[in-house]
Design a protein around this motif. Sequence first.
Motif, PDB file in Angstrom:
ATOM      1  N   ASP A 170      -1.700  -8.851   4.604  1.00  0.00           N
ATOM      2  CA  ASP A 170      -0.363  -9.167   4.130  1.00  0.00           C
ATOM      3  C   ASP A 170       0.220 -10.302   4.957  1.00  0.00           C
ATOM      4  N   LEU A 171       1.476 -10.644   4.650  1.00  0.00           N
ATOM      5  CA  LEU A 171       2.128 -11.748   5.347  1.00  0.00           C
ATOM      6  C   LEU A 171       2.305 -11.478   6.826  1.00  0.00           C
ATOM      7  N   GLU A 172       2.345 -10.184   7.211  1.00  0.00           N
ATOM      8  CA  GLU A 172       2.490  -9.851   8.617  1.00  0.00           C
ATOM      9  C   GLU A 172       1.190 -10.069   9.389  1.00  0.00           C
ATOM     10  N   GLY A 173       0.097 -10.286   8.668  1.00  0.00           N
ATOM     11  CA  GLY A 173      -1.163 -10.605   9.320  1.00  0.00           C
ATOM     12  C   GLY A 173      -1.981  -9.421   9.771  1.00  0.00           C
ATOM     13  N   HIS A 174      -1.700  -8.222   9.255  1.00  0.00           N
ATOM     14  CA  HIS A 174      -2.524  -7.079   9.614  1.00  0.00           C
ATOM     15  C   HIS A 174      -3.970  -7.332   9.215  1.00  0.00           C
ATOM     16  N   ARG A 175      -4.867  -7.054  10.140  1.00  0.00           N
ATOM     17  CA  ARG A 175      -6.287  -7.268   9.897  1.00  0.00           C
ATOM     18  C   ARG A 175      -6.951  -5.974   9.406  1.00  0.00           C
ATOM     19  N   SER A 176      -7.945  -6.120   8.567  1.00  0.00           N
ATOM     20  CA  SER A 176      -8.653  -4.956   8.038  1.00  0.00           C
ATOM     21  C   SER A 176     -10.074  -5.343   7.694  1.00  0.00           C
ATOM     22  N   GLU A 226      -2.162  -2.335 -13.826  1.00  0.00           N
ATOM     23  CA  GLU A 226      -1.795  -3.709 -13.450  1.00  0.00           C
ATOM     24  C   GLU A 226      -2.777  -4.318 -12.452  1.00  0.00           C
ATOM     25  N   ARG A 227      -3.594  -3.484 -11.826  1.00  0.00           N
ATOM     26  CA  ARG A 227      -4.577  -3.970 -10.854  1.00  0.00           C
ATOM     27  C   ARG A 227      -6.011  -3.638 -11.279  1.00  0.00           C
ATOM     28  N   ALA A 228      -6.172  -3.320 -12.558  1.00  0.00           N
ATOM     29  CA  ALA A 228      -7.479  -2.866 -13.042  1.00  0.00           C
ATOM     30  C   ALA A 228      -8.583  -3.885 -12.768  1.00  0.00           C
ATOM     31  N   ASN A 229      -8.288  -5.169 -12.940  1.00  0.00           N
ATOM     32  CA  ASN A 229      -9.324  -6.184 -12.761  1.00  0.00           C
ATOM     33  C   ASN A 229      -9.822  -6.267 -11.325  1.00  0.00           C
ATOM     34  N   ALA A 230      -8.982  -5.859 -10.378  1.00  0.00           N
ATOM     35  CA  ALA A 230      -9.367  -5.925  -8.966  1.00  0.00           C
ATOM     36  C   ALA A 230     -10.047  -4.656  -8.480  1.00  0.00           C
ATOM     37  N   LEU A 231      -9.958  -3.591  -9.274  1.00  0.00           N
ATOM     38  CA  LEU A 231     -10.511  -2.302  -8.860  1.00  0.00           C
ATOM     39  C   LEU A 231     -11.973  -2.214  -9.298  1.00  0.00           C
ATOM     40  N   VAL A 232     -12.815  -2.798  -8.485  1.00  0.00           N
ATOM     41  CA  VAL A 232     -14.243  -2.874  -8.769  1.00  0.00           C
ATOM     42  C   VAL A 232     -15.007  -2.384  -7.542  1.00  0.00           C
ATOM     43  N   PRO A 233     -16.265  -1.930  -7.712  1.00  0.00           N
ATOM     44  CA  PRO A 233     -17.029  -1.472  -6.559  1.00  0.00           C
ATOM     45  C   PRO A 233     -16.992  -2.471  -5.399  1.00  0.00           C
ATOM     46  N   HIS A 283      -1.718  -2.034   0.683  1.00  0.00           N
ATOM     47  CA  HIS A 283      -1.550  -3.452   0.998  1.00  0.00           C
ATOM     48  C   HIS A 283      -2.678  -4.280   0.407  1.00  0.00           C
ATOM     49  N   ARG A 284      -3.863  -3.733   0.348  1.00  0.00           N
ATOM     50  CA  ARG A 284      -5.000  -4.465  -0.224  1.00  0.00           C
ATOM     51  C   ARG A 284      -4.741  -4.835  -1.668  1.00  0.00           C
ATOM     52  N   PHE A 285      -4.104  -3.927  -2.427  1.00  0.00           N
ATOM     53  CA  PHE A 285      -3.888  -4.162  -3.853  1.00  0.00           C
ATOM     54  C   PHE A 285      -2.439  -4.480  -4.202  1.00  0.00           C
ATOM     55  N   GLY A 286      -1.557  -4.434  -3.220  1.00  0.00           N
ATOM     56  CA  GLY A 286      -0.155  -4.718  -3.483  1.00  0.00           C
ATOM     57  C   GLY A 286       0.512  -3.685  -4.370  1.00  0.00           C
ATOM     58  N   ASP A 341       2.284   0.243  -4.277  1.00  0.00           N
ATOM     59  CA  ASP A 341       2.756   1.393  -3.505  1.00  0.00           C
ATOM     60  C   ASP A 341       2.079   2.670  -3.994  1.00  0.00           C
ATOM     61  N   ARG A 342       1.777   3.559  -3.062  1.00  0.00           N
ATOM     62  CA  ARG A 342       1.331   4.919  -3.338  1.00  0.00           C
ATOM     63  C   ARG A 342      -0.091   5.015  -3.899  1.00  0.00           C
ATOM     64  N   MET A 343      -0.849   3.938  -3.897  1.00  0.00           N
ATOM     65  CA  MET A 343      -2.234   4.074  -4.328  1.00  0.00           C
ATOM     66  C   MET A 343      -3.003   4.989  -3.385  1.00  0.00           C
ATOM     67  N   SER A 344      -2.759   4.864  -2.095  1.00  0.00           N
ATOM     68  CA  SER A 344      -3.454   5.725  -1.135  1.00  0.00           C
ATOM     69  C   SER A 344      -3.067   7.187  -1.343  1.00  0.00           C
ATOM     70  N   VAL A 345      -1.813   7.446  -1.712  1.00  0.00           N
ATOM     71  CA  VAL A 345      -1.375   8.814  -1.992  1.00  0.00           C
ATOM     72  C   VAL A 345      -2.112   9.356  -3.215  1.00  0.00           C
ATOM     73  N   TYR A 346      -2.250   8.522  -4.236  1.00  0.00           N
ATOM     74  CA  TYR A 346      -2.979   8.948  -5.441  1.00  0.00           C
ATOM     75  C   TYR A 346      -4.430   9.268  -5.105  1.00  0.00           C
ATOM     76  N   VAL A 347      -5.059   8.404  -4.323  1.00  0.00           N
ATOM     77  CA  VAL A 347      -6.455   8.639  -3.932  1.00  0.00           C
ATOM     78  C   VAL A 347      -6.587   9.977  -3.211  1.00  0.00           C
ATOM     79  N   MET A 348      -5.639  10.263  -2.324  1.00  0.00           N
ATOM     80  CA  MET A 348      -5.692  11.520  -1.586  1.00  0.00           C
ATOM     81  C   MET A 348      -5.404  12.719  -2.491  1.00  0.00           C
ATOM     82  N   GLN A 349      -4.351  12.634  -3.277  1.00  0.00           N
ATOM     83  CA  GLN A 349      -3.959  13.773  -4.100  1.00  0.00           C
ATOM     84  C   GLN A 349      -5.005  14.126  -5.145  1.00  0.00           C
ATOM     85  N   THR A 350      -5.722  13.136  -5.644  1.00  0.00           N
ATOM     86  CA  THR A 350      -6.774  13.396  -6.630  1.00  0.00           C
ATOM     87  C   THR A 350      -8.126  13.647  -5.959  1.00  0.00           C
TER      88      THR A 350
END
Length: 225
Positions: free
Chosen positions: A19-25, A78-85, A129-132, A134-143
């Motif tokens: 992101d703009l803050e420069g967090h590395r991953s 809205e991010r389907a095209n980026a959600l690839v293996p 942050h990778r996909f811009g 909110d709450r995608m990580s929560v969805y991954v966990m809850q499912t």
Amino acid sequence: MTLSSTIECLFAGGTGALDLEGHRSGIFKRQIHGHARIEVDGLVGDEHADSSVHGGPEKAVHQYAAENYARLADAFAERANALVPGSLGENLSAYGLSECNVHIGDVFAAGTAVLQVSQPRSPCWKINHRFGVDRMSVYVMQTRITGWYYRVISPGVVRAGDQMTLLERQTDQVSIDRFWQVQLAHRPTIEDLRILANLPGLAPDWKRRLSERMRWLSAQSCPPS
């Protein structure tokens, strides 16, 4: 039991800015064409931005079920095209191995390497942050479509098209999905937590955390003297 799958893709690589803050991953993996060497700390050439929570012998290799991406694309159209293996930072991608049929402690042959399932992946804010989104990580966990990690029992070489074959199962009770069902429960039973904590092959850090939770729940259930 017979459980096997074909490795579709391998991923490794360096770090990038989230992101703009420069967090590395290290979530930004590149596809490997040809063979890859798997050592005790993972695929040769793989990198992690924060070694305190990523990488190391107990999180040497990360696998994510390729079929999970269709669920994510449905949930976040809205991010389907980026959600690839590869886009969630996994090292191995295959169909047919999932959180529902892979168990803690399972030992797999992958190419000439031998890997053991050590723990589930715990999704964090970096996925958002990778996909811009909110709450995608929560969805991954809850499912409970989190993926899982391996430790390396025997280093070796692997490439796309190799088989992953189950060699040994430590427990028929606890799949990755079942692990999360217990762990995510508001007040799981102490016995269910004890079963998890005693799983052969479970990473030591998870054994410690589960034991601490058991002690806390036991203290809550004891009447004041």
